[in-house]
Design an enzyme around this catalytic site. Structure first.
Site, PDB file in Angstrom:
ATOM      1  CG  HIS A   1      20.072  28.807   4.985  1.00 15.79           C
ATOM      2  ND1 HIS A   1      19.375  28.944   4.083  1.00 15.79           N
ATOM      3  CD2 HIS A   1      20.664  27.493   4.756  1.00 15.79           C
ATOM      4  CE1 HIS A   1      19.853  27.470   3.712  1.00 15.79           C
ATOM      5  NE2 HIS A   1      21.439  26.973   4.133  1.00 15.79           N
TER       6      HIS A   1
ATOM      7  CG  HIS B   1      25.127  25.760   7.822  1.00 16.74           C
ATOM      8  ND1 HIS B   1      24.181  24.791   8.315  1.00 16.74           N
ATOM      9  CD2 HIS B   1      24.548  26.703   6.303  1.00 16.74           C
ATOM     10  CE1 HIS B   1      23.619  25.362   7.601  1.00 16.74           C
ATOM     11  NE2 HIS B   1      23.563  25.511   5.905  1.00 16.74           N
TER      12      HIS B   1
HETATM   13  P1  5GP Z   1      21.714  23.928   3.738  1.00 17.52           P
HETATM   14  O1  5GP Z   1      22.190  21.773   3.028  1.00 17.52           O
HETATM   15  O2  5GP Z   1      20.334  24.781   2.431  1.00 17.52           O
HETATM   16  O3  5GP Z   1      22.328  24.818   3.420  1.00 17.52           O
HETATM   17  O4  5GP Z   1      21.130  23.872   4.492  1.00 17.52           O
HETATM   18  C1  5GP Z   1      19.982  23.720   5.547  1.00 17.52           C
HETATM   19  C2  5GP Z   1      20.489  23.219   6.629  1.00 17.52           C
HETATM   20  O5  5GP Z   1      18.580  23.470   7.181  1.00 17.52           O
HETATM   21  C3  5GP Z   1      20.458  22.149   6.715  1.00 17.52           C
HETATM   22  O6  5GP Z   1      21.441  22.173   7.574  1.00 17.52           O
HETATM   23  C4  5GP Z   1      19.219  21.472   7.638  1.00 17.52           C
HETATM   24  O7  5GP Z   1      19.504  19.795   8.703  1.00 17.52           O
HETATM   25  C5  5GP Z   1      18.353  22.521   7.782  1.00 17.52           C
HETATM   26  N1  5GP Z   1      17.160  22.089   8.007  1.00 17.52           N
HETATM   27  C6  5GP Z   1      16.350  21.144   6.733  1.00 17.52           C
HETATM   28  N2  5GP Z   1      14.448  20.939   7.489  1.00 17.52           N
HETATM   29  C7  5GP Z   1      14.546  21.402   9.214  1.00 17.52           C
HETATM   30  C8  5GP Z   1      13.869  21.903   9.624  1.00 17.52           C
HETATM   31  O8  5GP Z   1      12.352  21.876   9.717  1.00 17.52           O
HETATM   32  N3  5GP Z   1      14.312  22.318  11.406  1.00 17.52           N
HETATM   33  C9  5GP Z   1      15.415  23.105  11.349  1.00 17.52           C
HETATM   34  N4  5GP Z   1      15.423  23.157  12.648  1.00 17.52           N
HETATM   35  N5  5GP Z   1      16.718  22.840  10.071  1.00 17.52           N
HETATM   36  C10 5GP Z   1      15.918  21.575   9.324  1.00 17.52           C
END
Ligand code: 5GP
Length: 192
Positions: free
Chosen positions: A178, A180
């Site tokens: 993903h 951001h």
């Molecule tokens: P990472 O930490 O893997 O780079 O990003 C994962 C992102 O997923 C985080 O920014 C977190 O807030 C988001 N996230 C986790 N669970 C959910 C969810 O249920 N819905 C949404 N919209 N975002 C989520």
């Protein structure tokens, strides 16, 4: 003595603080952690209020790293992630952009006024950018183009940031690639 690196990690986790409403429980978890307790002994020169704020920062960073480490254990298990449930609409999300290959939706825990996640609908081995192969070139390009579309839709084309956290050292917590897309405020450099 707090190392420069730990200091930086603690300070750069500042944005996480806004997600913690109860300072008391954060301080409790700090005390339970030997690593972070050593920070506390180094900050006696601070006022009580400053100390509490500092401890919160250290704890938020510590929690984020622990979550990322735990997530990495099952990174390649093939198990569905929260993103699969969002793609299938089993879990609701606020969709900002969608086409046949890509979905973009608002992050549930925004770190900026605009914080959108851009994902390939089909994971196809892309648990993280570090797993990308040449065959993924097309979808990777589509994701970047979708990030630009999101920036335009959200009115931040004049200044936005695209971030990919890769692996536990970068605090990746969900193992479905993903991007951001962040904006709507002045972004700082270096990032945390
Ligand atoms: P990472 O930490 O893997 O780079 O990003 C994962 C992102 O997923 C985080 O920014 C977190 O807030 C988001 N996230 C986790 N669970 C959910 C969810 O249920 N819905 C949404 N919209 N975002 C989520």
């Amino acid at each position: 003595m707090i190392s420069a690196q730990k200091s930086m990690a603690a300070l750069t986790s500042f944005s996480l603080l806004s997600n913690y409403a109860t300072t008391g429980s954060i301080v409790t978890s700090v005390r339970a952690s030997p690593e972070v307790s050593s920070y506390a002994s180094s900050i006696n020169f601070l006022t009580a209020n400053h100390s509490r704020r500092y401890l919160c920062r250290a704890s938020a960073s510590h929690d984020e790293e622990a979550v990322a480490k735990a997530a990495a254990i099952n990174a390649d298990s093939g198990a569905p992630t929260i993103i699969d449930k969002i793609v299938s609409k089993e879990i609701p999300s606020t969709i900002v952009y969608e086409d046949d290959k890509v979905l973009a939706f608002k992050d549930i825990n925004p770190q900026a006024p605009v914080h959108v996640l851009v994902i390939p609908k089909c994971r196809d081995g892309l648990t993280q950018l570090g797993k990308a192969e040449q065959r993924h070139g097309e979808i990777l390009g589509q994701l970047l183009y979708a990030a630009r579309m999101v920036a335009e839709k959200e009115g931040i084309l004049d200044g936005f940031r695209v971030v990919i956290n890769n692996g536990p050292s970068a605090c990746q917590s969900v193992y479905h690639l993903h991007l951001h897309v962040l904006g709507g405020r002045q972004m700082k450099w270096p990032p945390g």
